[in-house]
Design a protein around this motif. Sequence first.
Motif, PDB file in Angstrom:
ATOM      1  N   UNK A   1       7.993   1.758  -8.654  1.00 47.88           N
ATOM      2  CA  UNK A   1       8.470   1.671  -7.270  1.00 47.88           C
ATOM      3  C   UNK A   1       8.009   2.893  -6.469  1.00 47.88           C
ATOM      4  N   UNK A   2       8.220   4.075  -7.045  1.00 54.15           N
ATOM      5  CA  UNK A   2       7.878   5.296  -6.306  1.00 54.15           C
ATOM      6  C   UNK A   2       6.375   5.373  -6.048  1.00 54.15           C
ATOM      7  N   UNK A   3       5.594   5.015  -7.078  1.00 53.41           N
ATOM      8  CA  UNK A   3       4.132   5.045  -6.885  1.00 53.41           C
ATOM      9  C   UNK A   3       3.703   4.047  -5.814  1.00 53.41           C
ATOM     10  N   UNK A   4       4.313   2.863  -5.827  1.00 52.32           N
ATOM     11  CA  UNK A   4       3.938   1.855  -4.822  1.00 52.32           C
ATOM     12  C   UNK A   4       4.349   2.301  -3.423  1.00 52.32           C
ATOM     13  N   UNK A   5       5.500   2.970  -3.306  1.00 54.86           N
ATOM     14  CA  UNK A   5       5.916   3.482  -1.990  1.00 54.86           C
ATOM     15  C   UNK A   5       4.928   4.547  -1.515  1.00 54.86           C
ATOM     16  N   UNK A   6       4.514   5.409  -2.425  1.00 51.08           N
ATOM     17  CA  UNK A   6       3.516   6.431  -2.051  1.00 51.08           C
ATOM     18  C   UNK A   6       2.238   5.755  -1.561  1.00 51.08           C
ATOM     19  N   UNK A   7       1.823   4.725  -2.288  1.00 46.38           N
ATOM     20  CA  UNK A   7       0.586   4.019  -1.913  1.00 46.38           C
ATOM     21  C   UNK A   7       0.740   3.283  -0.587  1.00 46.38           C
ATOM     22  N   UNK A   8       1.996   2.893  -0.247  1.00 39.45           N
ATOM     23  CA  UNK A   8       2.240   2.253   1.055  1.00 39.45           C
ATOM     24  C   UNK A   8       2.170   3.250   2.203  1.00 39.45           C
ATOM     25  N   UNK A   9       2.118   4.541   1.889  1.00 35.95           N
ATOM     26  CA  UNK A   9       2.081   5.549   2.945  1.00 35.95           C
ATOM     27  C   UNK A   9       3.451   6.087   3.309  1.00 35.95           C
ATOM     28  N   UNK A  10       4.461   5.761   2.509  1.00 37.25           N
ATOM     29  CA  UNK A  10       5.803   6.276   2.791  1.00 37.25           C
ATOM     30  C   UNK A  10       5.838   7.774   2.474  1.00 37.25           C
TER      31      UNK A  10
ATOM     32  N   UNK B   1       7.679   4.347  15.253  1.00 35.85           N
ATOM     33  CA  UNK B   1       6.287   4.270  14.789  1.00 35.85           C
ATOM     34  C   UNK B   1       5.722   2.858  14.759  1.00 35.85           C
ATOM     35  N   UNK B   2       6.580   1.855  14.642  1.00 33.19           N
ATOM     36  CA  UNK B   2       6.114   0.480  14.468  1.00 33.19           C
ATOM     37  C   UNK B   2       5.779   0.158  13.025  1.00 33.19           C
ATOM     38  N   UNK B   3       5.862   1.146  12.130  1.00 34.25           N
ATOM     39  CA  UNK B   3       5.537   0.928  10.719  1.00 34.25           C
ATOM     40  C   UNK B   3       6.809   0.699   9.906  1.00 34.25           C
ATOM     41  N   UNK B   4       6.735  -0.110   8.838  1.00 30.79           N
ATOM     42  CA  UNK B   4       7.923  -0.299   8.011  1.00 30.79           C
ATOM     43  C   UNK B   4       8.417   1.027   7.432  1.00 30.79           C
ATOM     44  N   UNK B   5       9.731   1.196   7.384  1.00 29.83           N
ATOM     45  CA  UNK B   5      10.340   2.394   6.816  1.00 29.83           C
ATOM     46  C   UNK B   5      11.362   1.970   5.771  1.00 29.83           C
ATOM     47  N   UNK B   6      11.718   2.921   4.900  1.00 28.22           N
ATOM     48  CA  UNK B   6      12.452   2.589   3.682  1.00 28.22           C
ATOM     49  C   UNK B   6      13.782   3.323   3.608  1.00 28.22           C
ATOM     50  N   UNK B   7      14.790   2.640   3.057  1.00 26.85           N
ATOM     51  CA  UNK B   7      16.044   3.311   2.712  1.00 26.85           C
ATOM     52  C   UNK B   7      16.473   2.868   1.310  1.00 26.85           C
TER      53      UNK B   7
ATOM     54  N   UNK C   1       5.188  -5.084  -9.049  1.00 27.43           N
ATOM     55  CA  UNK C   1       3.815  -4.916  -8.562  1.00 27.43           C
ATOM     56  C   UNK C   1       3.450  -5.957  -7.509  1.00 27.43           C
ATOM     57  N   UNK C   2       4.154  -7.084  -7.537  1.00 28.48           N
ATOM     58  CA  UNK C   2       3.941  -8.101  -6.493  1.00 28.48           C
ATOM     59  C   UNK C   2       4.980  -7.955  -5.379  1.00 28.48           C
ATOM     60  N   UNK C   3       6.224  -7.728  -5.798  1.00 25.61           N
ATOM     61  CA  UNK C   3       7.327  -7.772  -4.833  1.00 25.61           C
ATOM     62  C   UNK C   3       7.221  -6.658  -3.792  1.00 25.61           C
ATOM     63  N   UNK C   4       6.912  -5.441  -4.227  1.00 22.16           N
ATOM     64  CA  UNK C   4       6.934  -4.315  -3.272  1.00 22.16           C
ATOM     65  C   UNK C   4       5.851  -4.468  -2.196  1.00 22.16           C
ATOM     66  N   UNK C   5       4.587  -4.702  -2.566  1.00 22.75           N
ATOM     67  CA  UNK C   5       3.608  -4.908  -1.479  1.00 22.75           C
ATOM     68  C   UNK C   5       3.950  -6.114  -0.601  1.00 22.75           C
ATOM     69  N   UNK C   6       4.476  -7.160  -1.241  1.00 20.55           N
ATOM     70  CA  UNK C   6       4.815  -8.358  -0.472  1.00 20.55           C
ATOM     71  C   UNK C   6       5.953  -8.081   0.509  1.00 20.55           C
TER      72      UNK C   6
ATOM     73  N   UNK D   1      -3.425  -1.281  -9.896  1.00 21.97           N
ATOM     74  CA  UNK D   1      -2.471  -1.191  -8.791  1.00 21.97           C
ATOM     75  C   UNK D   1      -2.824  -2.199  -7.713  1.00 21.97           C
ATOM     76  N   UNK D   2      -1.818  -2.846  -7.134  1.00 21.53           N
ATOM     77  CA  UNK D   2      -2.110  -3.812  -6.060  1.00 21.53           C
ATOM     78  C   UNK D   2      -2.466  -3.094  -4.759  1.00 21.53           C
ATOM     79  N   UNK D   3      -3.124  -3.825  -3.879  1.00 23.15           N
ATOM     80  CA  UNK D   3      -3.357  -3.316  -2.517  1.00 23.15           C
ATOM     81  C   UNK D   3      -2.015  -3.121  -1.833  1.00 23.15           C
ATOM     82  N   UNK D   4      -1.856  -2.051  -1.030  1.00 28.02           N
ATOM     83  CA  UNK D   4      -0.616  -1.933  -0.244  1.00 28.02           C
ATOM     84  C   UNK D   4      -0.437  -3.142   0.667  1.00 28.02           C
TER      85      UNK D   4
END
Lengths: 564, 97
Positions: free
Chosen positions: A19-28, A74-80, A148-153, A184-187
Motif C-alpha cells: 500500500x505504502x509503495x503504491x501510494x508513493x508511486x501515485x505521487x502522494x 490541487x484537483x488531485x486525489x488525496x488520501x486519509x 496491486x489492482x485495487x489501489x491504482x483503480x 508494479x502496476x501503472x499509477x
Amino acid sequence: MTQAESPAKPERLSGAEIVVRLLERQGIRILAGIPGSANLPLYDALLHSKIIHHVLTRHEQGAGFIAQGMARASGQPAVCFATSGPGTTNLLTAIADAKLDSIPVVAITGQVSRNMIGTDAFQEVDTYGLTIPITKHNYLVNSAEELLKVIPNAFRLAASGRPGPVLIDIPKDVQLEQVDVVQWPEPGKADSNPPADGLLLAAAAKMIAESARPILYLGGGVVHSGAAEQARLLAEKANLPTVTTLLALGTLAVDHPLLLGMLGMHGAPCANLSMDESDLLIVVGARFDDRATGKLAEFCPQAKVIHIDIDPAELDKLRASHVAIGGDVGTVLEQLLPLIQSQERPVWQARIQALKTNSPLRLPGLDDPRSPYGLVRAVADCLDENAIIATDVGQHQMWAAQAYPHRRPRRWLTSGGLGTMGFGLPTALGAALAEPENTVACFSGDGSLLMNIQELVTAAQENVNVKVVLMNNSTLGLVHQQQTMFYGERTFAAEFTHVPDFVALAQACGVRAVNLDTAADPRAALAEALTSRGPCLIHCSINVREKVYPIVPPGAPNREMLGT
Amino acid sequence: MQNICSNRTVLELTVNNHPGVMSHVVGLFSRRAYNVEGILCLPVGDGDTSRIWLLVNEDKRLLQMIKQAEKLEDVQKVRRLAADDNLFARLESLIMA
C-alpha cells in the motif's frame, strides 16, 4: 517511477508495504490520519517511507477534511487513513461531504482480520456497508495480491469522470500477508474524456444563436474540469450574462462585466431576476441543487435548457433539457466554441444592466471591518489572488460567498452539497499543507468552529499558514435567522448559553490569537495577523441581529427574495 | 386475478460477481424508498459475472434508476425487459403450481 517495471527478482512485501509503495508511486507526499489496532501494520510500513509526510490529526473527521482540502486546492486525489470501527465512523461525514461536492479522496481504513469479520469483534463495523451510499465506489480487499489492482483503480475512479471519494477497507491480516511482487502496476490516473456528439453541439450552438435572453449558469463541474477559461471564452463570444453556483465562485472573475454573481437562496438579486426572465439557460457542470433553484417548478419558467455535464445521471434528473450533452465540460466547451457566433443582443444587455443597477447585491457595512461584510472585505484587502479561502457552514459562509472578491477557481473551498459545519478548519489545513507558499484564510462561526476545534492543535503542530477568521455571534446564526424570520421569532436552541473564550482556547492549543474586539486599530491588527506566517485565530464579535440577505424563503421561487 | 407482473417491469443487470454487488444495487432502490418486488441472481459463464433481475413497479423514477444503476462501477450493463415475458411470471407459476 512512472513506468511499469520488472525488478530483477520478486520483492517479498507485506500488504501494508505494498500500500505504502503504491501510494508513493501515485505521487502522494502528504497524508493525514490516526492509527489504531486494525491499521497498525499500515503505520508500521508508513514509518519507513522517506517521502510521505504523515499528519497526525486529533479526530478522523479532521483527517478526512485535510484530504479534501488538499484535493480541492490541487484537483488531485488525496488520501486519509483511519482504523476500523470508530476510526471509520468518524470519517463518514468527510466522505459524504466529498461525495456531494464531487471531490477525489481515497480513504484507506483498517478492518479486523478476515477470520473475525462478522463476529462483532473489537472495533468491528461494517465499513463496506456503511460507505456504499456515500462513496463513488468502495472495496473490501481480500488479499495482499489484490491491492496491486485495487489501489491504482481507486485513484483512477476517484479522478475519472465526475470525481468522488473511494474507500478501501483492508483487513489487518491482509495488511500483514506477505506476497512476492514481480511487477508494479501503472499509477491510476483519470480516464481520458471522449469528444461530444457533433449534432448535439450544433443544436446547442443554434439555440444560443437564436436565444434573445440567454444566461450562462456555471457550476462546480467547471472547477473540477479546469474549464474556467473555456467558460469565460464562451461567455464573451456569445455575450452571455453569467451566474455561478456557490461552488463555482471564482470561475468567472468578480469584476468581469458579464458576471451577475451567485444565484440561489442567498444569491445576487440581479442574478435571480435575470434568470427569471431568461429564455435559455446554458447549464455547465451544475446539477440544479435546491438551494440554487428555489422552488424548482417556478425556476426560470420561460427558459429552454442546454445542459452540459459529465455525469449522464444529472441530465434530465431535476429539469428536463432541450439539448443534453454528456461529457467533460472543458472538452465540450472547447468543441462548442468554434460553432458560436458573436452576438450583441442590445435589448437583453440593456435589461441586464438595468437589473444590475436597480437590483444589485447590497453589502452594507463594507467600511466597518468589525461588521460581517466589512470583515470579509478587509481580509480580502490583505490577501493576494493566490490566497485560498475556506469556510465553515452558516451565515459567515454566505457573507464570505457574497462579499469576497473571487477571482480564480480552486481558491474557494466550501461545503456546498452536504453543508457540513466543522468543514472549514481541517479543510484549510489540508489546503495549507498542499500549498505552503500561500495563505489560507478560513472564515468560520462559533458554532461551526467548535465542531472540529481540536484540529487547532494539528495546525500548531504542522505550523501551517492558516488564519481562522472567527465571526462570533454566540449563536447558530442561520438557524437563529430562520427561526426569527420563518418560525414567528420563536428562537430556540440557537443561542449558546455558554461560550468559550476563543482567544484563550486558541492559545491553549498553541495557536496565536488576535482579538479585533479589543484592537485599537482593527485593520492594522488584521493585516499584521494575515501577513505574518503561521497559524492564527482572528476573533471578531458579530451582532446576533445581523442577517444574511437576500434570502429566498424555503419552498419559494427565487424571484421572491426577502431583504433585497 | 392480477399477475405479479402487472404494471411492473424487469431490469436485467450484468454485474461483476462479488459479495458486495447486491448491496450496491439494492441500495440504489432502498435509499429512494423504491420497492424491489422480486430479485433473481445467477452467475454467468465462468462465474466472474452475474446477472441480476429486478422486478420493479413502473414509476416515473425508473429512467433515473436505470441511469444510477449504470453508474455503479460493478454494473456492466442494464437492460429493461419486456414486461409480458419474464422470469418472474414463470417463477410465480412454478411456485403456485
